[in-house]
Design a protein around this motif. Structure first.
Motif, PDB file in Angstrom:
ATOM      1  N   PHE A 295       0.832  -1.212   0.000  1.00  0.00           N
ATOM      2  CA  PHE A 295       0.000   0.000   0.000  1.00  0.00           C
ATOM      3  C   PHE A 295       0.864   1.259   0.000  1.00  0.00           C
ATOM      4  CE2 PHE A 295      -2.019   3.222   2.889  1.00  0.00           C
ATOM      5  CZ  PHE A 295      -2.875   3.757   1.934  1.00  0.00           C
ATOM      6  N   ILE A 296       1.886   1.292   0.859  1.00  0.00           N
ATOM      7  CA  ILE A 296       2.762   2.470   0.951  1.00  0.00           C
ATOM      8  C   ILE A 296       3.539   2.654  -0.361  1.00  0.00           C
ATOM      9  CG2 ILE A 296       4.824   3.394   2.134  1.00  0.00           C
ATOM     10  CD1 ILE A 296       3.595   2.087   4.751  1.00  0.00           C
ATOM     11  N   ALA A 297       4.015   1.543  -0.935  1.00  0.00           N
ATOM     12  CA  ALA A 297       4.715   1.609  -2.233  1.00  0.00           C
ATOM     13  C   ALA A 297       3.785   2.179  -3.301  1.00  0.00           C
ATOM     14  CB  ALA A 297       5.199   0.215  -2.635  1.00  0.00           C
ATOM     15  N   SER A 298       2.519   1.753  -3.277  1.00  0.00           N
ATOM     16  CA  SER A 298       1.512   2.212  -4.241  1.00  0.00           C
ATOM     17  C   SER A 298       1.291   3.720  -4.120  1.00  0.00           C
ATOM     18  CB  SER A 298       0.212   1.444  -3.991  1.00  0.00           C
ATOM     19  OG  SER A 298      -0.865   2.023  -4.663  1.00  0.00           O
ATOM     20  N   CYS A 299       1.216   4.219  -2.871  1.00  0.00           N
ATOM     21  CA  CYS A 299       0.996   5.652  -2.646  1.00  0.00           C
ATOM     22  C   CYS A 299       2.166   6.496  -3.148  1.00  0.00           C
ATOM     23  CB  CYS A 299       0.764   5.927  -1.164  1.00  0.00           C
ATOM     24  SG  CYS A 299      -0.869   5.404  -0.607  1.00  0.00           S
ATOM     25  N   PHE A 300       3.372   5.940  -3.064  1.00  0.00           N
ATOM     26  CA  PHE A 300       4.559   6.670  -3.535  1.00  0.00           C
ATOM     27  C   PHE A 300       4.873   6.362  -5.007  1.00  0.00           C
ATOM     28  CE2 PHE A 300       5.248   7.135   1.015  1.00  0.00           C
ATOM     29  CZ  PHE A 300       5.820   8.396   1.106  1.00  0.00           C
TER      30      PHE A 300
ATOM     31  N   SER B  82      14.390  -1.880   4.707  1.00  0.00           N
ATOM     32  CA  SER B  82      15.123  -2.961   4.022  1.00  0.00           C
ATOM     33  C   SER B  82      14.961  -2.939   2.508  1.00  0.00           C
ATOM     34  CB  SER B  82      14.690  -4.335   4.565  1.00  0.00           C
ATOM     35  OG  SER B  82      13.387  -4.657   4.115  1.00  0.00           O
ATOM     36  N   VAL B  83      13.851  -2.350   2.001  1.00  0.00           N
ATOM     37  CA  VAL B  83      13.628  -2.307   0.549  1.00  0.00           C
ATOM     38  C   VAL B  83      13.610  -0.866   0.018  1.00  0.00           C
ATOM     39  CG1 VAL B  83      12.480  -4.533   0.300  1.00  0.00           C
ATOM     40  CG2 VAL B  83      11.117  -2.537   0.927  1.00  0.00           C
ATOM     41  N   GLY B  84      14.091   0.071   0.839  1.00  0.00           N
ATOM     42  CA  GLY B  84      14.233   1.456   0.391  1.00  0.00           C
ATOM     43  C   GLY B  84      12.941   2.234   0.252  1.00  0.00           C
ATOM     44  N   LEU B  85      11.877   1.804   0.933  1.00  0.00           N
ATOM     45  CA  LEU B  85      10.616   2.563   0.896  1.00  0.00           C
ATOM     46  C   LEU B  85      10.655   3.648   1.969  1.00  0.00           C
ATOM     47  CD1 LEU B  85       7.927  -0.261   0.450  1.00  0.00           C
ATOM     48  CD2 LEU B  85       8.517   1.491  -1.211  1.00  0.00           C
TER      49      LEU B  85
END
Length: 408
Positions: A312-317, A357-360
């Motif tokens: 969800f956070i990745a999607s927002c960014f 860990s994945v740069g988000l």
């Protein structure tokens, strides 16, 4: 003669949960009434549970080890427990990532400019290892540090077994105190319907409208993944490794699940979970070791939450997660479930570690922080049910092992 059948505690808890939700919905316009006049009684009940948890864990583990009379058996149970917890946590994070990816199109894209979130400093593995071992006899009990309490109980239990007959008086005193605290726990559990009502009502009053808001899709996906973990992973392990009908398992686990949902406290649910596992036929000595350990380090529901929220956070960014990044999340979340053991608000600490860990961007946590309590209620149910399934699996494996020995 009074032949009236008493209503089972599970039914009382269920009715209290329903009434609490209804009362919360009615008080949505005045959440302060629920927060100021209803919540304090729920807090009193939780305090009573927290008071009883430490002596119950300490004494029941010692009594369990004394009754086993075999240090190798304790080691065997511990190894099976840790392997089971690692495996189910890995499955949970995969389910969370799969669910998040599958329903990503339904997630709202929220405004990310001006977001702020200060992540708590991550606890290193070596610090966690050092913190497992107590430096003071009373401090772990005062702070309710469950990992340290478990270590204390194991050391004292081993010492009594190794001393042998000379420690007979100490063993009988501990067993006697264990019986007293068990009765005390039983008395407190009779108040659980009141506690459930007073804990769930303020949450619904404060968050009811928020659930219908912008994060409804994310919450729905998280809860769908929680249900998959419960009905697929635990049903499978309980049936194949635990030798028990999943229907029977969930039926007897229901009181603990309902309490966990309303309290959002794994440690607070320990006494009810312990009682439920015994009713299912789980070994008392195994349950008294596996459940406190699970309440501290087993976070299957939290792992699902990491997966869904990361997507969800990745999607927002506007970021698309790659397969290697998803594998990194699986590994990080599985290891973080041990690394954040005993840390208050462990879910948020773990999520910060996973995003890093994945740069988000860690500030993305601010997007979900407002309704974290609603996520927490579901993930606590999954966490404690995973602990109970482990008790049934380990109990069954140990029974089979004993049977083989006796036949040989």
């Amino acid at each position: 003669m009074n032949n009236k059948k008493k209503m089972p505690l599970a039914m009382k808890i269920f009715l209290a949960l329903v009434l609490g939700i209804v009362a919360g919905l009615l008080l949505q316009g005045n959440p302060d009434i629920a927060a100021n006049y209803i919540k304090p009684f729920g807090t009193i009940f939780l305090n009573l549970l927290k008071f009883i948890v430490v002596p119950i864990v300490l004494l029941s583990i010692i009594v369990g080890i004394i009754s086993m009379k075999d240090i190798k058996k304790v080691g065997s149970i511990g190894l099976k427990t840790v392997i089971y917890y690692f495996c189910t946590t890995a499955f949970a994070i995969v389910i969370g990532l799969a669910g998040g990816s599958l329903f990503r199109g339904f997630f709202p894209v929220l405004q990310t400019s001006g977001l702020e979130y200060e992540a708590a400093a991550p606890v290193s593995f070596m610090d966690t290892l050092v913190n497992i071992f107590p430096s003071n006899f009373l401090k772990p009990m005062v702070e309710a540090n469950m990992l340290q309490v478990i270590v204390m109980a194991v050391l004292i239990g081993f010492a009594i077994v190794l001393v042998g007959e000379k420690a007979g008086a100490a063993a009988s005193v501990i067993e006697s105190f264990n019986d007293v605290f068990m009765k005390c726990m039983d008395m407190i559990l009779q108040l659980s319907p009141i506690g459930v009502f007073c804990l769930i009502c303020p949450v619904i009053a404060a968050n009811g409208a928020a659930v219908i808001g912008s994060l409804a899709a994310v919450l729905a996906v998280a809860y769908l993944c929680y249900i998959v973990q419960l009905l697929v992973v635990y049903s499978f392990t309980v049936r194949t490794l635990g030798g028990m009908s999943p229907v029977e398992f969930f039926k007897k686990q229901l009181p603990a699940m309902m309490f966990a949902f309303s309290s959002a406290s794994s440690v607070g649910t320990l006494p009810i979970n312990l009682e439920g596992c015994e009713k299912m036929g789980g070994s008392r000595e195994i349950a008294s070791f596996v459940l406190p350990l699970g309440a501290t380090i087993n976070m299957d529901g939290t792992a699902i939450y990491q997966g869904v929220c990361a997507i969800f956070i990745a999607s927002c960014f506007g970021i698309e997660l790659t397969l290697p990044q998803m594998l990194t999340i699986v590994l990080t979340a599985t290891l973080a479930s041990i690394g954040t053991a005993g840390v208050p608000g462990a879910g948020m600490v773990m999520l910060a570690m996973v995003l890093t860990s994945v740069g988000l961007p860690v500030e993305g946590i601010a997007l979900v922080a407002g309704v974290d309590r609603i996520f927490d209620m579901g993930r606590t149910v999954v966490n404690i049910t995973g602990d109970a399934s482990c008790v049934m699996v380990v109990s069954n494996l140990e029974r089979k092992k004993e049977l083989k020995k006796s036949k040989a």
